[in-house]
Design a protein around this motif. Structure first.
Motif, PDB file in Angstrom:
ATOM      1  N   ALA A  38      50.308 124.059  19.252  1.00 17.03           N
ATOM      2  CA  ALA A  38      48.878 124.240  18.973  1.00 17.03           C
ATOM      3  C   ALA A  38      48.345 123.073  18.158  1.00 17.03           C
ATOM      4  O   ALA A  38      47.193 122.657  18.316  1.00 17.03           O
ATOM      5  CB  ALA A  38      48.657 125.553  18.229  1.00 17.03           C
ATOM      6  N   LYS A  39      49.171 122.567  17.286  1.00 17.10           N
ATOM      7  CA  LYS A  39      48.753 121.437  16.459  1.00 17.10           C
ATOM      8  C   LYS A  39      48.754 120.144  17.281  1.00 17.10           C
ATOM      9  O   LYS A  39      47.792 119.379  17.282  1.00 17.10           O
ATOM     10  CB  LYS A  39      49.717 121.319  15.276  1.00 17.10           C
ATOM     11  CG  LYS A  39      49.523 120.133  14.432  1.00 17.10           C
ATOM     12  CD  LYS A  39      49.549 120.484  12.971  1.00 17.10           C
ATOM     13  CE  LYS A  39      48.863 119.421  12.150  1.00 17.10           C
ATOM     14  NZ  LYS A  39      47.417 119.491  12.228  1.00 17.10           N
TER      15      LYS A  39
ATOM     16  N   ALA B 205      46.884 125.684  12.802  1.00 16.47           N
ATOM     17  CA  ALA B 205      46.762 124.225  12.751  1.00 16.47           C
ATOM     18  C   ALA B 205      45.505 123.817  11.971  1.00 16.47           C
ATOM     19  O   ALA B 205      44.467 124.456  12.065  1.00 16.47           O
ATOM     20  CB  ALA B 205      46.708 123.668  14.166  1.00 16.47           C
ATOM     21  N   TRP B 206      45.640 122.746  11.203  1.00 15.55           N
ATOM     22  CA  TRP B 206      44.512 122.199  10.453  1.00 15.55           C
ATOM     23  C   TRP B 206      43.458 121.690  11.438  1.00 15.55           C
ATOM     24  O   TRP B 206      43.788 121.198  12.524  1.00 15.55           O
ATOM     25  CB  TRP B 206      45.005 121.044   9.583  1.00 15.55           C
ATOM     26  CG  TRP B 206      43.929 120.381   8.771  1.00 15.55           C
ATOM     27  CD1 TRP B 206      43.463 120.781   7.553  1.00 15.55           C
ATOM     28  CD2 TRP B 206      43.207 119.194   9.101  1.00 15.55           C
ATOM     29  NE1 TRP B 206      42.492 119.913   7.119  1.00 15.55           N
ATOM     30  CE2 TRP B 206      42.306 118.935   8.045  1.00 15.55           C
ATOM     31  CE3 TRP B 206      43.220 118.332  10.197  1.00 15.55           C
ATOM     32  CZ2 TRP B 206      41.436 117.841   8.044  1.00 15.55           C
ATOM     33  CZ3 TRP B 206      42.350 117.237  10.215  1.00 15.55           C
ATOM     34  CH2 TRP B 206      41.476 117.003   9.145  1.00 15.55           C
ATOM     35  N   SER B 207      42.208 121.838  11.039  1.00 10.06           N
ATOM     36  CA  SER B 207      41.121 121.318  11.870  1.00 10.06           C
ATOM     37  C   SER B 207      40.167 120.575  10.949  1.00 10.06           C
ATOM     38  O   SER B 207      40.104 120.853   9.751  1.00 10.06           O
ATOM     39  CB  SER B 207      40.423 122.493  12.553  1.00 10.06           C
ATOM     40  OG  SER B 207      39.055 122.215  12.743  1.00 10.06           O
TER      41      SER B 207
ATOM     42  N   LEU C 245      39.122 117.137  15.097  1.00  9.72           N
ATOM     43  CA  LEU C 245      40.443 117.602  15.531  1.00  9.72           C
ATOM     44  C   LEU C 245      40.476 119.115  15.427  1.00  9.72           C
ATOM     45  O   LEU C 245      40.094 119.663  14.409  1.00  9.72           O
ATOM     46  CB  LEU C 245      41.539 116.997  14.650  1.00  9.72           C
ATOM     47  CG  LEU C 245      42.966 117.239  15.120  1.00  9.72           C
ATOM     48  CD1 LEU C 245      43.308 116.382  16.321  1.00  9.72           C
ATOM     49  CD2 LEU C 245      43.972 116.987  14.014  1.00  9.72           C
TER      50      LEU C 245
ATOM     51  N   TYR D  98      43.719 113.159  22.540  1.00 12.09           N
ATOM     52  CA  TYR D  98      43.257 111.794  22.286  1.00 12.09           C
ATOM     53  C   TYR D  98      44.137 110.768  23.009  1.00 12.09           C
ATOM     54  O   TYR D  98      43.643 109.747  23.474  1.00 12.09           O
ATOM     55  CB  TYR D  98      43.239 111.496  20.780  1.00 12.09           C
ATOM     56  CG  TYR D  98      42.016 112.052  20.074  1.00 12.09           C
ATOM     57  CD1 TYR D  98      40.785 111.416  20.181  1.00 12.09           C
ATOM     58  CD2 TYR D  98      42.094 113.206  19.306  1.00 12.09           C
ATOM     59  CE1 TYR D  98      39.659 111.917  19.550  1.00 12.09           C
ATOM     60  CE2 TYR D  98      40.970 113.718  18.670  1.00 12.09           C
ATOM     61  CZ  TYR D  98      39.755 113.073  18.788  1.00 12.09           C
ATOM     62  OH  TYR D  98      38.644 113.573  18.162  1.00 12.09           O
TER      63      TYR D  98
ATOM     64  N   LYS E 136      46.113 118.974  20.222  1.00 16.73           N
ATOM     65  CA  LYS E 136      44.835 118.344  19.862  1.00 16.73           C
ATOM     66  C   LYS E 136      45.003 116.828  19.706  1.00 16.73           C
ATOM     67  O   LYS E 136      44.101 116.062  20.013  1.00 16.73           O
ATOM     68  CB  LYS E 136      44.303 118.957  18.563  1.00 16.73           C
ATOM     69  CG  LYS E 136      44.077 120.467  18.673  1.00 16.73           C
ATOM     70  CD  LYS E 136      43.170 121.001  17.603  1.00 16.73           C
ATOM     71  CE  LYS E 136      43.861 121.098  16.262  1.00 16.73           C
ATOM     72  NZ  LYS E 136      42.940 121.620  15.221  1.00 16.73           N
TER      73      LYS E 136
END
Lengths: 262, 167
Positions: free
Chosen positions: A142-143, B89-91, B167, A150, A146
């Motif tokens: 999930a991390k 997750a960090w955003s 992100l 890119y 993202k």
């Protein structure tokens, strides 16, 4: 050919191959984490080779950034399989489980971009599917998905620019896409330990890559990517010629100076 | 880990850990960046801090951990462990309003808000030049001085600037 001895010989540095996985770990999950971790580690190393020689400064920074993302993924994945440093620096070639695609040499910039396009499209589909599940790799996926978005965008933009650029850039991009095509069947071979079957991602991958190549004015390669003539047994520990040299460069410092710190 | 409401001591320690500056963007604190996930007192004098990385490969995480340990040691906590958590997750939506304001002041265009997943589709806003405020800016490179930033240029004042990528 003496087959598997590099992975089973007990007395050499290869013995460190079997860094104990964290106790209680499911061996199938550990094996999958090792395979995906090796993909990320090996591609990070390859991209890092551009440092100091990329075509323009912005691109050097971009490739190094992508490499850094991959290295971060590799560290987490390899830590699920054992000690990250032992796994990265003390395994022999035959113990690596990465896809043959990611170990292919950088070639010219077009080859690097073709490799990025093929791999990031696969990795994004895989991580998106893993992230949607609740398996042990879901959190990382999930991390990372993202970040990989890119990477894929970067590869697609360059594919369009090179394919739709000058006669020379188009020729080089087409050559690169053709040359790496035979390695693109391997990512979709079954891989145990995941709650996603990679074979189910292949159609989406083909659609996505075909769309980009078509928009770029390139021809979708016609060579074999499945069947007997396809390349790719990296997941079984069989690697291509240039991989050993890459490993030598990656591992020699750690092996020459065990325990050295910065 | 059992999640319980933080005690007053934990809140105080979280304030101290959260006030540690980010090693890459020292104008921001870790609290403003949104990477601090919790402070738990495990036993008297023994504290665990949960930290989440912005990017998986972010090399600043190790420095952040050391800085947090130093800050809490200085506050009299003898034993500090910093654990890294990945999920959720960090955003960039985790960066506070104050953090966004400071980024602009520092010359970095802040990330645009993304909104909750599955929520209404957000308008894609133009990225504003942190120097002159113009919305006429163009992308130079998707990757800049760190993985979390893109390099852009303002077509009004001609200055290049970093943009904190969504992100």
């Amino acid at each position: 050919m003496t087959g598997t001895d590099t992975t089973t010989a007990p007395a050499t540095a290869g013995a460190a191959v079997t860094a104990p996985a964290p106790t209680g770990a499911d061996p199938a999950v550990t094996a999958a984490a090792l395979a995906l971790g090796d993909d990320a580690l090996v591609l990070a190393q390859r991209l890092g080779e551009w440092a100091g020689s990329a075509p323009v400064l912005e691109e050097e920074v971009a490739l190094a950034n992508i490499a850094l993302d991959l290295l971060g993924q590799a560290r987490i994945l390899l830590s699920l399989a054992g000690d990250e440093d032992e796994l990265a620096f003390l395994r022999e070639e035959r113990a690596f489980r990465n896809l043959q695609l990611v170990e292919q040499p950088n070639g010219d910039f077009a080859h690097t971009i073709a490799r990025q396009l093929y791999f990031s499209t696969y990795q994004r589909l895989l991580y998106a599917a893993l992230a949607a599940g609740d398996g042990p790799l879901a959190g990382l996926a999930a991390k990372a998905v993202k970040e990989v978005a890119y990477h894929q965008d970067h590869a697609e933009q360059w594919t369009l620019r090179l394919g739709d650029g000058t006669e020379e850039s188009r020729r080089r991009m087409q050559t690169a896409c053709d040359a790496l095509w035979r390695y693109t069947g391997e990512p979709f071979q079954p891989l145990g330990g995941l709650d996603v079957d990679p074979t189910t991602l292949e159609t989406a991958w083909l659609d996505s890559v075909t769309a980009v190549l078509t928009r770029a004015g390139l021809t979708v390669p016609a060579g074999p990517r499945t069947g007997a003539w396809r390349a790719g047994a990296g997941r079984q520990g069989l690697h291509t010629e240039s991989f050993g040299r890459m490993l030598a460069e990656m591992q020699h410092l750690h092996r020459s100076h065990p325990g050295a710190t910065w | 880990m059992v999640t319980t409401a933080p005690t007053p001591l934990e809140e105080e320690l979280a304030r101290i850990a959260g006030a540690v500056p980010d090693p890459e963007l020292p104008v921001l604190t870790l609290a403003e960046l949104g990477v601090l996930r919790g402070v738990h007192v495990l036993a008297p004098g023994r504290v665990e801090v949960a930290l989440t990385p912005t990017y998986t490969g972010c090399p600043a995480v190790e420095t952040m951990s050391t800085d947090i340990e130093h800050a809490l040691h200085a506050h009299g906590v003898p034993e500090v462990t910093v654990v890294t958590v990945l999920a959720p997750a960090w955003s960039t939506d985790d960066i506070s309003e104050e953090g966004r304001r400071k980024l602009t002041e520092f010359g970095i265009a802040p990330p645009r808000p993304q909104g909750p997943v599955g929520g209404p589709v957000a308008l894609t806003l133009a990225i504003r030049c942190p120097h002159c405020g113009s919305t006429e800016t163009e992308l130079l490179s998707r990757f800049s001085s760190t993985a979390c930033k893109a390099l852009r240029r303002c077509t009004a004042c001609r200055e290049p600037f970093d943009h904190f990528k969504e992100l």
